[in-house]
Motif scaffolding. Structure first.
Motif, PDB file in Angstrom:
ATOM      1  N   VAL A 252       0.870  -1.169   0.000  1.00  0.00           N
ATOM      2  CA  VAL A 252       0.000   0.000   0.000  1.00  0.00           C
ATOM      3  C   VAL A 252       0.920   1.235   0.000  1.00  0.00           C
ATOM      4  N   PRO A 253       0.666   2.220  -0.895  1.00  0.00           N
ATOM      5  CA  PRO A 253       1.558   3.387  -0.917  1.00  0.00           C
ATOM      6  C   PRO A 253       1.306   4.284   0.300  1.00  0.00           C
ATOM      7  N   LEU A 254       2.245   5.198   0.542  1.00  0.00           N
ATOM      8  CA  LEU A 254       2.096   6.105   1.682  1.00  0.00           C
ATOM      9  C   LEU A 254       1.025   7.158   1.431  1.00  0.00           C
ATOM     10  N   SER A 255       0.976   7.692   0.201  1.00  0.00           N
ATOM     11  CA  SER A 255       0.114   8.834  -0.069  1.00  0.00           C
ATOM     12  C   SER A 255      -1.181   8.415  -0.745  1.00  0.00           C
ATOM     13  N   GLY A 256      -2.081   9.372  -0.891  1.00  0.00           N
ATOM     14  CA  GLY A 256      -3.311   9.157  -1.642  1.00  0.00           C
ATOM     15  C   GLY A 256      -4.413   8.528  -0.807  1.00  0.00           C
ATOM     16  N   ALA A 257      -5.581   8.390  -1.444  1.00  0.00           N
ATOM     17  CA  ALA A 257      -6.740   7.816  -0.761  1.00  0.00           C
ATOM     18  C   ALA A 257      -6.449   6.368  -0.391  1.00  0.00           C
ATOM     19  N   GLY A 258      -6.656   6.052   0.869  1.00  0.00           N
ATOM     20  CA  GLY A 258      -6.399   4.681   1.324  1.00  0.00           C
ATOM     21  C   GLY A 258      -4.939   4.389   1.556  1.00  0.00           C
ATOM     22  N   GLY A 259      -4.086   5.398   1.395  1.00  0.00           N
ATOM     23  CA  GLY A 259      -2.653   5.219   1.630  1.00  0.00           C
ATOM     24  C   GLY A 259      -2.360   5.047   3.114  1.00  0.00           C
ATOM     25  N   LEU A 260      -1.119   4.641   3.407  1.00  0.00           N
ATOM     26  CA  LEU A 260      -0.772   4.322   4.794  1.00  0.00           C
ATOM     27  C   LEU A 260      -0.932   5.529   5.725  1.00  0.00           C
ATOM     28  N   LEU A 261      -0.531   6.726   5.231  1.00  0.00           N
ATOM     29  CA  LEU A 261      -0.620   7.902   6.095  1.00  0.00           C
ATOM     30  C   LEU A 261      -2.066   8.166   6.492  1.00  0.00           C
TER      31      LEU A 261
END
Ligand SMILES: [Zn+2]
Length: 310
Positions: A252-261
């Motif tokens: 799962v990427p860090l950024s964007g909708a549903g991202g880790l952050l």
């Protein structure tokens, strides 16, 4: 419990030997806002004279040699490394087992599926059986506590307890179709919960999209080290080095909708650290907006040599 990061990068390391992406090129050019990183490797020390490796990275030999507390304590042969816990059968997780082949008895903890992939698809790993006693594989059931190593009888210090939390169903590409179809999906990728007395660590260098159970473990841990592989879903495509998205290859990427952050809010008790950072990730540039965004959100970015005392 002491936790040391021996390597903090994703597969290939930083810089990667054949990569001329913006990050790798600038690091080679000596730009000061970048730090070289070897491939992800963590060691957990229980204060009982023994330690355990979380996965076995392709850089393991160099990482052990550069860490004084992992040196042999007595002749003729010795290591404080009692065993290895495997989170998957990915090359990044298991290749370093071959660095441990010098007739050294070891305990290896993995799901039955990961053990089968390593031993049935890759005969070369049987080299670990030359030790006397041979490497001992422990089949670990999901979501069940098991002890790591032994209780120190002189100090009475308790052993670390561990459990494997299922994270996803993607087995490595190299696994043959026949074996793949016989393996239960939940045993492909796991996170590790390590607990000693009142302290708890959660380690998940790969977080496939769709898994959610890990969040409770991350929130309840004093230290969580999570998948920092990619900043953006299309990072490999944009960099011209791949055709798959982050989620398609199990991160799962860090950024964007549903991202880790977005997924892990700041209302948790412990330290949050990103590890397994791919060399294309803009957070490696310590002056980038992405680096600042991650730090402002309360995350730390793992580096080689980073240490935690819990
Ligand atoms: Zn690169």
């Amino acid at each position: 419990m002491r936790v040391t990061v021996l390597g903090s990068a994703a597969g290939g390391g930083f810089p990667q030997w054949n990569c001329a992406c913006a990050n790798c090129s600038r690091l080679r050019d000596g730009v000061l806002r970048y730090q070289a990183r070897s491939q992800a490797q963590v060691v957990v020390w229980a204060n009982t004279g023994q330690c355990h490796l979380l996965n076995a990275s392709p850089d393991l030999r160099t990482q052990i040699l550069s860490t004084s507390f992992l040196a042999p304590a007595r002749p003729p042969r010795h290591t404080p490394i009692a065993g290895v816990l495997l989170t998957s059968a990915d090359v990044d997780s298991v290749a370093g087992l071959l660095h441990l082949r010098e007739f050294q008895p070891l305990h290896i903890y993995a799901t039955p599926s990961v053990r089968r992939i390593v031993l049935e698809e890759n005969r070369i790993f049987h080299v670990l059986e030359r030790a006397n006693p041979p490497a001992t594989w422990h089949d670990v059931s999901l979501d069940t506590w098991f002890p790591l190593g032994q209780v120190n009888s002189s100090s009475g210090e308790s052993s670390i307890r561990c459990r494997m939390v299922p994270l996803g169903s993607a087995y490595p590409d190299y696994v043959s179709a026949g074996l793949r179809h016989s393996l239960p999906p939940g045993e492909a990728v796991v996170g590790l919960v390590l607990a000693q007395e009142s302290k708890q660590v959660f380690y998940a260098p790969a977080l496939p999209a769709g898994s959610v159970e890990w969040k409770d473990w991350a929130r309840s841990s004093d230290l969580c080290m999570l998948d920092g592989t990619f900043w953006d879903e299309n990072e490999l495509i944009s960099a011209g080095v791949g055709s798959k998205t982050a989620r398609e290859i199990g991160h799962v990427p860090l950024s964007g909708a549903g991202g880790l952050l977005e997924q892990l809010d700041s209302a948790k008790r412990g330290r949050r650290v990103l590890i397994h950072v791919n060399n294309t990730n803009p957070i490696l540039d310590e002056e980038s907006a992405e680096h600042r965004e991650v730090r402002d959100a309360g995350w730390e970015i793992a580096y080689d040599g980073m240490e935690f005392q819990l």
